[in-house]
Design an enzyme around this catalytic site. Sequence first.
Site, PDB file in Angstrom:
ATOM      1  N   LYS A  22       0.828  -1.206   0.000  1.00 56.13           N
ATOM      2  CA  LYS A  22       0.000   0.000   0.000  1.00 56.13           C
ATOM      3  C   LYS A  22       0.860   1.254   0.000  1.00 56.13           C
ATOM      4  CE  LYS A  22      -1.447   2.089   3.642  1.00 56.13           C
ATOM      5  NZ  LYS A  22      -2.102   2.665   4.841  1.00 56.13           N
ATOM      6  N   ASN A  23       1.937   1.241   0.776  1.00 57.43           N
ATOM      7  CA  ASN A  23       2.763   2.440   0.906  1.00 57.43           C
ATOM      8  C   ASN A  23       3.612   2.722  -0.328  1.00 57.43           C
ATOM      9  OD1 ASN A  23       1.745   3.018   3.427  1.00 57.43           O
ATOM     10  ND2 ASN A  23       3.383   1.972   4.522  1.00 57.43           N
ATOM     11  N   ARG A  93      -3.589   9.969   5.434  1.00 58.25           N
ATOM     12  CA  ARG A  93      -2.436  10.855   5.390  1.00 58.25           C
ATOM     13  C   ARG A  93      -1.832  10.983   3.987  1.00 58.25           C
ATOM     14  NH1 ARG A  93       0.368  14.896   7.909  1.00 58.25           N
ATOM     15  NH2 ARG A  93       2.438  14.924   7.013  1.00 58.25           N
ATOM     16  N   CYS A 117      -4.090   7.885  10.349  1.00 58.93           N
ATOM     17  CA  CYS A 117      -4.004   7.266  11.665  1.00 58.93           C
ATOM     18  C   CYS A 117      -3.715   8.297  12.752  1.00 58.93           C
ATOM     19  CB  CYS A 117      -2.901   6.209  11.681  1.00 58.93           C
ATOM     20  SG  CYS A 117      -3.291   4.733  10.742  1.00 58.93           S
ATOM     21  N   ASP A 307       6.340   0.590  11.674  1.00 56.87           N
ATOM     22  CA  ASP A 307       5.082  -0.078  11.346  1.00 56.87           C
ATOM     23  C   ASP A 307       5.036  -1.529  11.813  1.00 56.87           C
ATOM     24  OD1 ASP A 307       3.897   2.138  10.270  1.00 56.87           O
ATOM     25  OD2 ASP A 307       4.193   1.569   8.176  1.00 56.87           O
ATOM     26  N   VAL A 329      10.227   7.029  16.093  1.00 58.68           N
ATOM     27  CA  VAL A 329       9.760   7.669  14.862  1.00 58.68           C
ATOM     28  C   VAL A 329       8.538   8.542  15.108  1.00 58.68           C
ATOM     29  CG1 VAL A 329       8.962   7.272  12.493  1.00 58.68           C
ATOM     30  CG2 VAL A 329      10.724   5.785  13.495  1.00 58.68           C
TER      31      VAL A 329
END
Length: 431
Positions: A22-23, A93, A117, A307, A329
């Site tokens: 997805k990213n 985002r 998120c 993640d 992070v």
Amino acid sequence: MDKLLINGGISLNGEIRISGAKNAALPILAATLLASEPVKICNIPHLHDITTTMELLGRMGAQLMVDEHLNIEVDTRNLKEFYAPYELVKTMRASILVLGPLLARYGRADVSLPGGCAIGSRPVNLHIHGLQAMGATITVEEGYICARSQGRLRGTRLFMDRVSVTGTENLMMAATLAEGTTFIENAAREPEVVDLAHCLNQMGARISGMGSDTLVIEGVDSLGGASHTVLPDRIETGTYLVAGALTGGRVKLKNTSPGSLEAVLLKLEEAGAEINTGKDWIVLDMKGRRPRAVDIRTAPYPAFPTDMQAQFTTLNIVAEGSGTITETVFENRFMHVQELQRMGAVIRLEGNTAFTNGVETLTGAPVMATDLRASASLVLAGLVAKGVTAVDRIYHVDRGYECIEEKLQQLGAKIRRVSSYTPGKIYAAYG
């Protein structure tokens, strides 16, 4: 509102196919705004965020076609709008990624400040300051980033104050059509950034330095069409590996990329897993053993990914011994801890560090997801808990995991999606 019901305590065994990342898919969809010809995207995951991005492109005037293999072709030659409205942008985002491409190709963009998120501050200043350094005029008015450019953007030397994946991607895309050469220093090195750069180069961009902390982008007059296959999702891969590890099982994951997960694989081996890899597959075997607790410190790639922090929190709470998990992070990324404690986890939070003491058994309970990766950690906890766990607000997990219940069922998990349930009767779900 849909929920996941999980009857835990079953060792997972079997093999599944990993979806596209997805990213990587989201910025590549945004990159089609730069092209003067259609762009075909293959191995794209079918997720809520992808659907939202496709709807956003469609509202702008892009033509989108899905073929029989579920590949997507995007044609942005007849764009009519340069506007990303709040009602769409508020849900994710990554919608800010249309800012750079719109500004570079059309000289204007009005993009609502993004949502996504609830895991702390992810400031957009890096995007804005970088585009301003390239000659854009930008104001923030009534919750919208309003960007304008008189003619082409100008190549320049940019230094990222902190490593930012979306910031690097936005500025890299904008620089492809800028006049002159752009240098992005302290750039993100994530595989998804590299995948976007490869796609842009297929479209005619001139980008070098991918995978390093300095990107060099020589601006070109225009970008054309291309066909690109999205790389496998390393976070989905890691999540299912953890599922196999904490249930003492053996899982084989196909269509994945072991080289993008070295930090995660090392920690799984430290936890006691036997791991074998091939070009596009990973096998994890716990041989029925309970995992050992590990210490984790998140940081930008190639270090341990933020993640995967929540998933390893779940691994640690059922592991032998104690462990520490430090998040560097994002702030406020331990919202899953309170829900895990409801299931019997022993966790102490101090600032940005979680201290865990493993327990032999978790107890199923109704729990509520707060963000994408936190929801995954609760599903993992449900897989190993005694009894039935009901995970609420699973629209979070649907943002990042394609067909999660079907894939877990393939591995033997007792999990199903329901639209409603009676809390006092959830044990009847698998009677």
